[in-house]
Scaffold this motif. Structure first.
Motif, PDB file in Angstrom:
ATOM      1  N   PHE A 122      -1.842 -10.798  12.380  1.00  0.00           N
ATOM      2  CA  PHE A 122      -3.107 -10.351  11.824  1.00  0.00           C
ATOM      3  C   PHE A 122      -3.665 -10.514  10.590  1.00  0.00           C
ATOM      4  CE2 PHE A 122      -3.341  -7.516  15.899  1.00  0.00           C
ATOM      5  CZ  PHE A 122      -4.469  -7.926  16.393  1.00  0.00           C
ATOM      6  N   LEU A 123      -2.598 -10.501   9.715  1.00  0.00           N
ATOM      7  CA  LEU A 123      -2.942 -10.666   8.152  1.00  0.00           C
ATOM      8  C   LEU A 123      -3.818 -11.957   7.969  1.00  0.00           C
ATOM      9  CD1 LEU A 123       0.316  -9.226   6.739  1.00  0.00           C
ATOM     10  CD2 LEU A 123      -2.024  -7.936   7.033  1.00  0.00           C
ATOM     11  N   GLY A 124      -4.880 -11.865   7.316  1.00  0.00           N
ATOM     12  CA  GLY A 124      -5.597 -13.178   6.985  1.00  0.00           C
ATOM     13  C   GLY A 124      -6.451 -13.710   7.943  1.00  0.00           C
ATOM     14  N   GLN A 125      -6.276 -13.153   9.154  1.00  0.00           N
ATOM     15  CA  GLN A 125      -7.626 -13.286  10.289  1.00  0.00           C
ATOM     16  C   GLN A 125      -8.591 -12.530  10.082  1.00  0.00           C
ATOM     17  OE1 GLN A 125      -6.518 -15.902  11.767  1.00  0.00           O
ATOM     18  NE2 GLN A 125      -4.294 -15.650  11.628  1.00  0.00           N
ATOM     19  N   VAL A 276       3.940 -11.242   1.886  1.00  0.00           N
ATOM     20  CA  VAL A 276       3.745  -9.983   2.853  1.00  0.00           C
ATOM     21  C   VAL A 276       4.635  -8.825   2.487  1.00  0.00           C
ATOM     22  CG1 VAL A 276       3.710  -9.106   5.319  1.00  0.00           C
ATOM     23  CG2 VAL A 276       2.554 -11.242   4.648  1.00  0.00           C
ATOM     24  N   VAL A 277       4.101  -7.725   2.282  1.00  0.00           N
ATOM     25  CA  VAL A 277       5.017  -6.431   2.077  1.00  0.00           C
ATOM     26  C   VAL A 277       5.389  -5.905   3.292  1.00  0.00           C
ATOM     27  CG1 VAL A 277       5.417  -4.478   0.719  1.00  0.00           C
ATOM     28  CG2 VAL A 277       4.127  -6.388  -0.367  1.00  0.00           C
ATOM     29  N   LEU A 295       7.408  -0.772   9.153  1.00  0.00           N
ATOM     30  CA  LEU A 295       6.572  -1.265  10.016  1.00  0.00           C
ATOM     31  C   LEU A 295       5.136  -1.357   9.614  1.00  0.00           C
ATOM     32  CD1 LEU A 295       8.227   0.346  13.355  1.00  0.00           C
ATOM     33  CD2 LEU A 295       8.027  -1.873  12.682  1.00  0.00           C
ATOM     34  N   ARG A 296       4.817  -1.132   8.545  1.00  0.00           N
ATOM     35  CA  ARG A 296       3.410  -1.409   7.763  1.00  0.00           C
ATOM     36  C   ARG A 296       3.666  -2.826   6.998  1.00  0.00           C
ATOM     37  NH1 ARG A 296       0.311   0.445   2.921  1.00  0.00           N
ATOM     38  NH2 ARG A 296       2.357   1.234   2.123  1.00  0.00           N
ATOM     39  N   PHE A 297       2.512  -3.711   7.445  1.00  0.00           N
ATOM     40  CA  PHE A 297       2.556  -4.816   6.637  1.00  0.00           C
ATOM     41  C   PHE A 297       1.022  -5.091   5.777  1.00  0.00           C
ATOM     42  CE2 PHE A 297       5.025  -5.062  10.525  1.00  0.00           C
ATOM     43  CZ  PHE A 297       6.088  -5.317   9.925  1.00  0.00           C
ATOM     44  N   TRP A 304      -7.669  -4.763  -1.700  1.00  0.00           N
ATOM     45  CA  TRP A 304      -8.375  -4.133  -0.714  1.00  0.00           C
ATOM     46  C   TRP A 304      -7.333  -3.287   0.339  1.00  0.00           C
ATOM     47  CZ3 TRP A 304     -13.295  -5.539  -1.738  1.00  0.00           C
ATOM     48  CH2 TRP A 304     -13.333  -6.941  -2.363  1.00  0.00           C
ATOM     49  N   VAL A 305      -6.073  -3.237  -0.033  1.00  0.00           N
ATOM     50  CA  VAL A 305      -5.276  -2.515   0.624  1.00  0.00           C
ATOM     51  C   VAL A 305      -5.342  -0.966   0.581  1.00  0.00           C
ATOM     52  CG1 VAL A 305      -2.624  -2.021   0.870  1.00  0.00           C
ATOM     53  CG2 VAL A 305      -3.396  -4.444   0.739  1.00  0.00           C
ATOM     54  N   SER A 306      -4.820  -0.173   1.473  1.00  0.00           N
ATOM     55  CA  SER A 306      -5.329   1.147   1.420  1.00  0.00           C
ATOM     56  C   SER A 306      -4.207   2.008   0.412  1.00  0.00           C
ATOM     57  CB  SER A 306      -5.160   1.893   2.859  1.00  0.00           C
ATOM     58  OG  SER A 306      -3.846   1.689   3.254  1.00  0.00           O
ATOM     59  N   VAL A 307      -2.858   1.859   0.694  1.00  0.00           N
ATOM     60  CA  VAL A 307      -1.953   2.254  -0.016  1.00  0.00           C
ATOM     61  C   VAL A 307      -0.734   1.382  -0.485  1.00  0.00           C
ATOM     62  CG1 VAL A 307       0.009   4.085  -0.003  1.00  0.00           C
ATOM     63  CG2 VAL A 307      -2.470   4.567   1.106  1.00  0.00           C
ATOM     64  N   VAL A 308      -0.364   1.221  -1.935  1.00  0.00           N
ATOM     65  CA  VAL A 308       0.635   0.288  -2.326  1.00  0.00           C
ATOM     66  C   VAL A 308       1.700   0.918  -2.552  1.00  0.00           C
ATOM     67  CG1 VAL A 308       1.110  -1.134  -4.387  1.00  0.00           C
ATOM     68  CG2 VAL A 308      -1.264  -1.161  -3.511  1.00  0.00           C
ATOM     69  N   ASP A 309       2.998   0.143  -1.950  1.00  0.00           N
ATOM     70  CA  ASP A 309       4.232   0.989  -2.056  1.00  0.00           C
ATOM     71  C   ASP A 309       4.984  -0.015  -3.058  1.00  0.00           C
ATOM     72  OD1 ASP A 309       7.190   1.441  -1.528  1.00  0.00           O
ATOM     73  OD2 ASP A 309       6.562   1.960   0.601  1.00  0.00           O
ATOM     74  N   ARG A 310       5.102   0.355  -4.278  1.00  0.00           N
ATOM     75  CA  ARG A 310       5.803  -0.302  -5.221  1.00  0.00           C
ATOM     76  C   ARG A 310       7.265  -0.423  -5.217  1.00  0.00           C
ATOM     77  NH1 ARG A 310       1.626  -2.713  -7.544  1.00  0.00           N
ATOM     78  NH2 ARG A 310       0.032  -1.375  -8.378  1.00  0.00           N
ATOM     79  N   VAL A 311       7.943   0.523  -4.243  1.00  0.00           N
ATOM     80  CA  VAL A 311       9.225   0.472  -4.126  1.00  0.00           C
ATOM     81  C   VAL A 311       9.682  -0.861  -3.176  1.00  0.00           C
ATOM     82  CG1 VAL A 311      11.283   1.602  -3.199  1.00  0.00           C
ATOM     83  CG2 VAL A 311       9.523   2.998  -4.494  1.00  0.00           C
ATOM     84  N   ALA A 312       8.691  -0.887  -2.281  1.00  0.00           N
ATOM     85  CA  ALA A 312       8.857  -1.847  -0.970  1.00  0.00           C
ATOM     86  C   ALA A 312       8.635  -3.063  -1.647  1.00  0.00           C
ATOM     87  CB  ALA A 312       8.030  -1.707  -0.064  1.00  0.00           C
ATOM     88  N   GLU A 313       7.673  -3.229  -2.743  1.00  0.00           N
ATOM     89  CA  GLU A 313       7.470  -4.396  -3.267  1.00  0.00           C
ATOM     90  C   GLU A 313       8.416  -4.984  -4.230  1.00  0.00           C
ATOM     91  OE1 GLU A 313       3.769  -4.221  -5.274  1.00  0.00           O
ATOM     92  OE2 GLU A 313       2.437  -4.067  -3.457  1.00  0.00           O
ATOM     93  N   GLN A 314       9.247  -3.971  -4.579  1.00  0.00           N
ATOM     94  CA  GLN A 314      10.502  -4.502  -5.335  1.00  0.00           C
ATOM     95  C   GLN A 314      11.731  -5.185  -4.625  1.00  0.00           C
ATOM     96  OE1 GLN A 314      11.547  -1.058  -7.747  1.00  0.00           O
ATOM     97  NE2 GLN A 314       9.671  -1.064  -8.942  1.00  0.00           N
ATOM     98  N   MET A 315      11.435  -5.064  -3.572  1.00  0.00           N
ATOM     99  CA  MET A 315      12.524  -5.745  -2.387  1.00  0.00           C
ATOM    100  C   MET A 315      12.136  -7.145  -2.442  1.00  0.00           C
ATOM    101  SD  MET A 315      12.528  -2.931   0.727  1.00  0.00           S
ATOM    102  CE  MET A 315      13.909  -3.990   1.668  1.00  0.00           C
TER     103      MET A 315
END
Length: 332
Positions: A122-125, A276-277, A295-297, A304-315
């Motif tokens: 779905f991302l990008g569509q 993609v995070v 399970l959130r991507f 435009w993202v609702s909530v940013v997860d900095r911990v997940a982005e560091q993976m």
């Protein structure tokens, strides 16, 4: 000019009357206005969009015929995908197709995949909403959540329970599942492969109709705030995007592949895929181990993202991919 008292005699520079028989060109309709005279046409002939009989040389006629045949053979050898990408209308604009011909529209086969892969796909569509007055609103999907069905403790279909409210989750892939939260906000989901599995659309990047989206948000917001909404606030959340696109319970159980008021279009072709995070879903409580499953991507770096997860982005990306693939195996 003839001499006084004499008759005109043909000489150099004078034109001899020519009788020319013209037949219509069956391959090209006549046109109005001036036309370029064929190189071997006589000076006195009339050219009005027709070919003079016998004036086209045989070698030239053969070359044109051979060129047409090569073009026809080339078109027959193209795959459907190649023909789609070579359509001039799609190259000019991927977003602004006419109401009668949604040539960039995604069909049923797109939605017929497991929830995790569909959530990423779905991302990008581009999600399109046509209002009653014909106004079309468009937004690029930048954030989703996957719900895997009966085994997912955070899903409305957990344990395999079916109710009139969640019936859309058990219908064919591409069916909309719209539900109400807190008695006032709507959320938009799309069913995927697997009974009771679906994808929640969480955030969009507004592309077209931003002022209309702003008006709809302001008219439906419960809080009376004087300030105008910023562009990044229009669709940065599941309920916000439903307000901005005027989506309510009446859209529940509609077919996203066939509906005339809402549909999905191909996003623009990118030179490289965005990062993609994979992160934990938002607002999930009392769901045991499913609370923290990634399970959130969302598209990394998107404002435009609702909530940013900095911990997940560091993976690192391989680590995130391994987590997602493990969940995909569980779903299958």
């Amino acid at each position: 000019m003839p001499a006084r008292g004499g008759s005109a005699r043909p000489g150099r520079g004078s034109l001899k009357p020519v009788s020319v028989t013209l037949l219509p060109d069956t391959e090209q309709p006549p046109f109005l206005g001036r036309a370029r005279r064929p190189g071997n046409a006589r000076a006195g002939s009339l050219v009005t969009g027709y070919h003079e009989v016998g004036q086209m040389p045989a070698p030239l006629s053969r070359k044109i015929g051979q060129k047409k045949q090569r073009l026809a053979d080339s078109e027959q050898q193209q795959t459907p995908k190649e023909r789609l990408l070579s359509t001039p209308g799609l190259r000019r604009s991927i977003y602004f197709s006419s109401p009668e011909d949604h040539s960039g529209r995604l069909g049923p086969e797109f939605f017929d995949q497991p929830a995790v892969t569909l959530a990423r796909a779905f991302l990008g569509q581009v999600l399109v909403r046509r209002l009653a007055d014909g106004t079309e609103l468009r937004g690029r999907i930048v954030e989703t959540e996957a719900y895997l069905g009966p085994e997912d403790e955070a899903a409305h279909s957990r344990g395999g329970r079916q109710t009139p409210r969640n019936r859309g989750m058990f219908m064919k892939p591409g069916t909309l599942y719209v539900y109400l939260i807190y008695g006032m906000y709507f959320c938009l989901n799309v069913s995927s492969q697997g009974a009771g599995a679906c994808v929640l659309l969480r955030a969009l990047e507004p592309l077209e109709g931003l002022e209309t989206m702003r008006q709809l948000r302001n008219s439906l917001r419960k809080s009376t705030v004087g300030r105008s909404l910023k562009d990044r606030e229009l669709c940065s959340g599941p309920s916000k995007l439903c307000q901005a696109l005027a989506i309510d319970k009446s859209f529940d159980q509609r077919d996203l592949a066939q509906d005339d008021a809402v549909w999905l279009e191909h996003g623009p072709l990118e030179s490289s895929s965005p990062a993609v995070v994979a992160a934990a879903r938002i607002g999930i409580g009392h769901a045991g181990e499913w609370t923290q499953k990634p399970l959130r991507f969302y598209v990394q770096g998107s404002p435009w993202v609702s909530v940013v997860d900095r911990v997940a982005e560091q993976m690192d990306q391989p680590q995130q991919t391994a987590c997602s693939e493990g969940l995909l195996i569980v779903q299958k």
